[in-house]
Scaffold this active site. Structure first.
Site, PDB file in Angstrom:
ATOM      1  N   LYS A 195      -9.825  22.035 -25.082  1.00 20.89           N
ATOM      2  CA  LYS A 195     -11.628  21.362 -25.476  1.00 20.89           C
ATOM      3  C   LYS A 195     -11.271  20.591 -26.392  1.00 20.89           C
ATOM      4  CE  LYS A 195     -14.996  23.923 -23.975  1.00 20.89           C
ATOM      5  NZ  LYS A 195     -15.908  25.075 -24.075  1.00 20.89           N
ATOM      6  N   LYS A 230     -11.588  21.492 -29.675  1.00 19.89           N
ATOM      7  CA  LYS A 230     -12.604  22.295 -30.500  1.00 19.89           C
ATOM      8  C   LYS A 230     -12.014  23.152 -31.558  1.00 19.89           C
ATOM      9  CE  LYS A 230     -16.737  21.934 -27.875  1.00 19.89           C
ATOM     10  NZ  LYS A 230     -18.011  22.535 -27.426  1.00 19.89           N
TER      11      LYS A 230
HETATM   12  N1  C2G Z   1     -26.307  23.491 -24.784  1.00 21.58           N
HETATM   13  C1  C2G Z   1     -27.547  23.123 -24.612  1.00 21.58           C
HETATM   14  N2  C2G Z   1     -28.253  22.534 -25.603  1.00 21.58           N
HETATM   15  C2  C2G Z   1     -27.480  22.149 -26.786  1.00 21.58           C
HETATM   16  C3  C2G Z   1     -26.400  22.564 -26.986  1.00 21.58           C
HETATM   17  C4  C2G Z   1     -25.523  23.259 -25.976  1.00 21.58           C
HETATM   18  O1  C2G Z   1     -28.374  23.325 -23.549  1.00 21.58           O
HETATM   19  N3  C2G Z   1     -28.236  21.461 -27.798  1.00 21.58           N
HETATM   20  C5  C2G Z   1     -25.664  24.432 -23.669  1.00 21.58           C
HETATM   21  C6  C2G Z   1     -24.546  23.576 -23.095  1.00 21.58           C
HETATM   22  O2  C2G Z   1     -25.242  22.757 -22.029  1.00 21.58           O
HETATM   23  C7  C2G Z   1     -23.806  24.654 -22.415  1.00 21.58           C
HETATM   24  C8  C2G Z   1     -23.905  25.478 -23.489  1.00 21.58           C
HETATM   25  O3  C2G Z   1     -25.180  25.286 -24.116  1.00 21.58           O
HETATM   26  O4  C2G Z   1     -24.178  24.839 -21.338  1.00 21.58           O
HETATM   27  C9  C2G Z   1     -22.708  25.989 -24.185  1.00 21.58           C
HETATM   28  O5  C2G Z   1     -22.689  25.032 -25.058  1.00 21.58           O
HETATM   29  P1  C2G Z   1     -20.992  24.593 -25.466  1.00 21.58           P
HETATM   30  O6  C2G Z   1     -20.617  25.795 -26.405  1.00 21.58           O
HETATM   31  O7  C2G Z   1     -21.046  23.228 -26.216  1.00 21.58           O
HETATM   32  O8  C2G Z   1     -20.213  24.704 -24.346  1.00 21.58           O
HETATM   33  P2  C2G Z   1     -19.205  23.523 -23.929  1.00 21.58           P
HETATM   34  O9  C2G Z   1     -18.278  23.234 -24.787  1.00 21.58           O
HETATM   35  O10 C2G Z   1     -20.038  22.502 -23.060  1.00 21.58           O
HETATM   36  O11 C2G Z   1     -18.470  24.290 -22.681  1.00 21.58           O
HETATM   37  O12 C2G Z   1     -16.107  25.152 -18.743  1.00 21.58           O
HETATM   38  C10 C2G Z   1     -17.276  24.624 -19.132  1.00 21.58           C
HETATM   39  C11 C2G Z   1     -17.121  24.646 -20.809  1.00 21.58           C
HETATM   40  O13 C2G Z   1     -16.785  25.735 -21.445  1.00 21.58           O
HETATM   41  C12 C2G Z   1     -18.593  24.324 -21.369  1.00 21.58           C
END
Ligand code: C2G
Length: 129
Positions: A45, A47
């Site tokens: 990712k 990250k």
């Molecule tokens: N999210 C949200 N609003 C934000 C930030 C995040 O609704 N301002 C939601 C994202 O859409 C996701 C969840 O919170 O559903 C977790 O966000 P992240 O930790 O950024 O997850 P991500 O990197 O998108 O990982 O296999 C799928 C991935 O692991 C998703």
């Protein structure tokens, strides 16, 4: 009992994450969060997390909406997870709109609107971290 699953990194836990988890839980009775491991974040990712997997897991387990936290180690585990955990609904933010429609053959797929004004990246930028 209706079982819901969602996936994510959840680093620097903020109210956007909480908004997602609260709405996800409302879709059923039992919410599973598949939490991206440090290795998955780093290798797949691109990250770099502030908090370790164990720290992010502890934070999630303290949230009233979350019933179980499992590791997310690869992109491909979702189909297996749906069977393994008898999932009725997969839910994730709409930044992933359409990306997981392949799961529709096994469970309901829901994309929820993101909380636009907040993100882990914004927090880091605003704090000059
Ligand atoms: N999210 C949200 N609003 C934000 C930030 C995040 O609704 N301002 C939601 C994202 O859409 C996701 C969840 O919170 O559903 C977790 O966000 P992240 O930790 O950024 O997850 P991500 O990197 O998108 O990982 O296999 C799928 C991935 O692991 C998703």
């Amino acid at each position: 009992m209706k079982r819901v699953i969602t996936y994510g990194t959840f680093d620097l836990m903020h109210y956007g994450h909480i908004n997602l988890l609260r709405r996800a839980k409302k879709l059923g009775d039992y919410l599973i969060v598949a939490l991206s491991t440090d290795e998955f974040n780093r290798d797949m990712k691109n990250k770099v997390c502030y908090f370790t997997y164990e720290q992010r897991k502890e934070l999630l387990e303290a949230i009233r909406y979350v019933d179980l936290v499992i590791p997310e180690t690869c992109w491909e585990q979702k189909m297996t997870d749906v069977d393994l955990y008898h999932v009725d609904t997969f839910v994730i933010g709409n930044d992933w709109e359409g990306k997981f429609d392949f799961l529709k053959e096994k469970c309901e797929v829901v994309y929820l609107p993101r909380t636009e004004e907040i993100s882990t990246t914004k927090i880091k930028t605003d704090l000059h971290v």
